[in-house]
Design a protein around this motif. Structure first.
Motif: not given
Length: 268
Positions: A191-214
């Motif tokens: 559903v995201l067009r080429p050039g589109g941006i997916l933003y993630t923000v969290t205060d949980v480091k473990d979750l950040h690392e999970w999302m970043d990794h995937h």
């Protein structure tokens, strides 16, 4: 589809009683919802069956020969709508949508938007009347984004998707319910067009690392160094405008950010 379940009710006209600004204490709701159970949700069989005029009457259907607008930004798990309310007046020509699975929270955001629309039309006594149109570009639906994103959005329709302070699901057996997984990223990429941006923000480091990794492993996305978005007002709002973001600031906590650009599909 049930019109009522997904509709931001129209604000009364200037001659009718003013809507009261909603107060969260009247919209009590559990902090989290089980995304794997049947929540009796209404959703279209396909994007072309979605009646967006219930949400954006100023834009749908197109009038006077204008090009039909589309929803372009989606705040997944929008909570109490802080990001939407911050961005809507900054980008009045962009149609944006909040997606929230909890009933009372969705209703709160719908009432908040209706109040804001009326406030943009009806000025305080003695002041000049404001022009209509304020917050007409923002709405909210009750939906399970982990199941039904392609039901609402066509391929390449969105230019921005936000995952802000999502449920961390700390227990290993519940991590399958995290909003970012390998399987779900394929749907977000659709559903995201080429050039589109997916933003993630969290205060949980473990979750950040999970999302970043995937996201780094997925062939449809490339990491955007955060310094490249240092002056991006959208990222600033993503970090500071939500209720969770403000709570983290009050408590002096850390925020972890990772943004990714949708890559073009390989040529067949």
């Amino acid at each position: 589809m049930s019109k009522r379940s997904h509709q931001v009710m129209d604000a009364p006209g200037p001659s009718e009683p003013l809507l009261r600004e909603p107060q969260k204490r009247f919209y009590r709701q559990r902090a989290h919802a089980n995304v794997f159970v049947d929540h009796e949700l209404d959703y279209p069989a396909s994007p072309d069956q979605m009646d967006w005029s219930l949400h954006y009457p100023n834009y749908f259907p197109a009038k006077d020969g204008q090009d039909l607008k589309q929803v372009e930004w989606a705040d997944v798990g929008c909570g109490f709508g802080g990001l939407l309310m911050a961005l809507a007046p900054q980008f009045p020509d962009t149609v944006m949508l909040g997606m929230e699975i909890r009933v009372s929270v969705t209703q709160y955001v719908a009432d908040r938007i209706a109040h804001a629309r009326q406030a943009a039309i009806v000025a305080p006594e003695g002041a000049e009347e404001k022009k209509p149109g304020g917050f007409q570009n923002v709405s909210v639906i009750r939906a399970n984004s982990m199941k039904h994103m392609p039901n609402f959005f066509a391929k390449g329709q969105l230019s921005k998707i936000f995952f802000l302070f999502p449920d961390p699901h700390f227990k290993v057996r519940k991590q399958k319910a995290r909003i970012v997984t390998t399987a779900l990223l394929a749907e977000y990429a659709f559903v995201l067009r080429p050039g589109g941006i997916l933003y993630t923000v969290t205060d949980v480091k473990d979750l950040h690392e999970w999302m970043d990794h995937h996201l780094r492993k997925h062939p449809s996305f490339e990491y955007i160094p955060t310094e490249e978005l240092a002056d991006d007002p959208i990222l600033l709002a993503a970090k500071t405008a939500t209720e969770e973001g403000r709570k983290v600031e009050r408590n002096g906590g850390d925020k972890w950010v990772a943004c990714f650009r949708r890559l073009p599909d390989p040529e067949e």
